[in-house]
Design a protein around this motif. Structure first.
Motif, short mmCIF file in Angstrom:
data_model
loop_
_atom_site.label_atom_id
_atom_site.label_comp_id
_atom_site.label_asym_id
_atom_site.label_seq_id
_atom_site.Cartn_x
_atom_site.Cartn_y
_atom_site.Cartn_z
N ALA A 15 -98.42 72.47 132.51
CA ALA A 15 -98.47 71.49 133.60
C ALA A 15 -99.87 71.40 134.19
N VAL A 16 -100.48 72.53 134.47
CA VAL A 16 -101.83 72.54 135.05
C VAL A 16 -102.84 71.91 134.10
N ASN A 17 -102.78 72.29 132.83
CA ASN A 17 -103.76 71.79 131.88
C ASN A 17 -103.59 70.30 131.59
N ARG A 18 -102.37 69.84 131.46
CA ARG A 18 -102.16 68.42 131.19
C ARG A 18 -102.61 67.55 132.36
N CYS A 19 -102.33 67.99 133.57
CA CYS A 19 -102.76 67.21 134.74
C CYS A 19 -104.28 67.26 134.91
N ARG A 20 -104.90 68.37 134.60
CA ARG A 20 -106.35 68.47 134.70
C ARG A 20 -107.05 67.61 133.65
N ALA A 21 -106.44 67.52 132.48
CA ALA A 21 -107.07 66.81 131.38
C ALA A 21 -107.06 65.30 131.54
N GLY A 22 -106.25 64.78 132.42
CA GLY A 22 -106.18 63.33 132.57
C GLY A 22 -105.15 62.76 131.62
N GLY A 23 -105.57 61.85 130.75
CA GLY A 23 -104.61 61.21 129.88
C GLY A 23 -103.69 60.29 130.67
N LEU A 24 -102.41 60.26 130.30
CA LEU A 24 -101.48 59.29 130.87
C LEU A 24 -100.59 59.85 131.98
N ILE A 25 -100.65 61.13 132.24
CA ILE A 25 -99.75 61.73 133.21
C ILE A 25 -100.15 61.37 134.64
N ASP A 26 -99.22 60.83 135.41
CA ASP A 26 -99.45 60.55 136.83
C ASP A 26 -99.16 61.78 137.68
N TRP A 27 -98.09 62.49 137.37
CA TRP A 27 -97.77 63.74 138.06
C TRP A 27 -96.74 64.49 137.23
N CYS A 28 -96.62 65.77 137.52
CA CYS A 28 -95.56 66.54 136.91
C CYS A 28 -95.07 67.59 137.91
N GLU A 29 -93.87 68.11 137.67
CA GLU A 29 -93.34 69.18 138.49
C GLU A 29 -92.61 70.17 137.60
N VAL A 30 -92.52 71.40 138.07
CA VAL A 30 -91.88 72.46 137.32
C VAL A 30 -90.62 72.89 138.05
#
Length: 326
Positions: free
Chosen positions: A47-62
């Motif tokens: 979750a941390v890495n995908r959100c930091r990397a940008g791309g298409l993710i607007d937000w995530c939660e665990v």
């Protein structure tokens, strides 16, 4: 190279992904991706890495060992490379829809590359994976990997239920959970969650706690009718009240104005006229078992607050919330 999950498992050995599920709301141009792993630590790192990397993710939660990602349809190259303070080690770079199949494109480096190329690709729910080059099959160490994963297309359906018990017995959350479990046995239907929604406790018509329930599903488009028929049938069979309410919302993401109205139902007693107007405004429909009844109020509030976690279960300005770690 194209590999099915069993072939991925044969090549790399059995790993730890336990679910990959993709829902699409084409009208809003968004997707919701649910991924479950064997342990929470890997999900938190992803979750941390995908959100930091940008791309298409607007937000995530665990939530436990599951990550829920909200992302845009399309393609966007991530800020991706050797992991440092600015770049993530893993990213979601593409989401496209072709008929009843969703294709997501992932990138990862090192152990994170192994995670997407060898682990996620064998998760239950995956149809097959496509590796762009032979190098993408070399995992771990300092390798960088990219892979496209195909999954069935689902949509998200949220159902609010209220006023199904009476002073003699019953509990709406029990009925709702039973309805959810029964519906989940249908082909093309997966149950996602149940939330209890605390309403304003000053209602003169409450049974005891004044709580409604929201149940959410991932549903293949052709199975939506069967889902609604199943839930309605269970509520009808188990209902003990003269005022039951069922509300239905199809789509990803609760509109902010509807969410705000849900919070109003905690603060004060709202009217049925207000509820009907708000439902029309936001595309919520009602299934009336005994006519237009007060149960519509809690049913709409359940949809409005179905994504609010502990806040949904709390009273207005509840003193318990500061003590709850999310």
């Amino acid at each position: 190279m194209k590999l099915e999950p069993s072939q991925v498992k044969e090549r790399f050995g059995p790993l730890f992904s336990q679910r990959l599920l993709t829902m699409v709301d084409a009208a809003k141009g968004v997707a919701e991706i649910i991924e479950t792993c064997a342990v929470r630590g890997t999900i938190e790192w992803d979750a941390v890495n995908r959100c930091r990397a940008g791309g298409l993710i607007d937000w995530c939660e665990v939530e436990g060992t599951t990550m829920i990602m909200r992302a845009r349809l399309g393609e966007q190259r991530a800020n991706f490379g050797p992991a440092d303070a600015e770049m993530g080690g893993q990213a979601l770079e593409g989401i496209t829809v072709e008929g009843d199949v969703v294709r997501t494109r992932w990138a990862g480096t090192g152990g994170a590359g192994l995670g997407i190329a060898a682990c996620l690709t064998q998760a239950p729910g995956v149809l097959y994976a496509v590796y762009p080059t032979a190098d993408d099959l070399k995992v771990g160490g300092s390798h960088t990997n990219r892979v496209e994963i195909a999954t069935p297309r689902y949509e998200k359906v949220t159902i609010g239920i209220d006023d199904t018990d009476n002073k003699e017995g019953g509990a709406t959350w029990v009925l709702a959970l039973k309805a959810s479990k029964i519906a989940a046995a249908l082909p093309g239907v997966q149950s996602l969650n149940l939330r209890l929604i605390q309403l304003c406790p000053r209602s003169p018509n409450k049974t005891t706690n004044c709580v409604s329930s929201a149940i959410t599903f991932a549903v293949k488009p052709e199975a939506v009718g069967a889902l609604l028929g199943s839930v309605t049938g269970t509520v009808k069979a188990e209902n003990r009240s003269d005022d039951p309410g069922i509300a239905v919302y199809r789509g990803i993401g609760i509109p902010p104005a509807l969410r705000d109205f849900g919070r109003e139902t905690k603060r004060r007693l709202v009217t049925l006229a207000e509820v009907n107007a708000k439902a029309r405004e936001h595309g919520v429909t009602f299934i009336d078992l005994l006519g237009e009844k007060a149960g519509r109020i809690g049913a709409l509030a359940a949809i409005a607050l179905s994504e609010e976690r502990a806040d949904a279960a709390a009273l207005y300005e509840d003193k318990a919330l500061p003590l709850i770690r999310s």
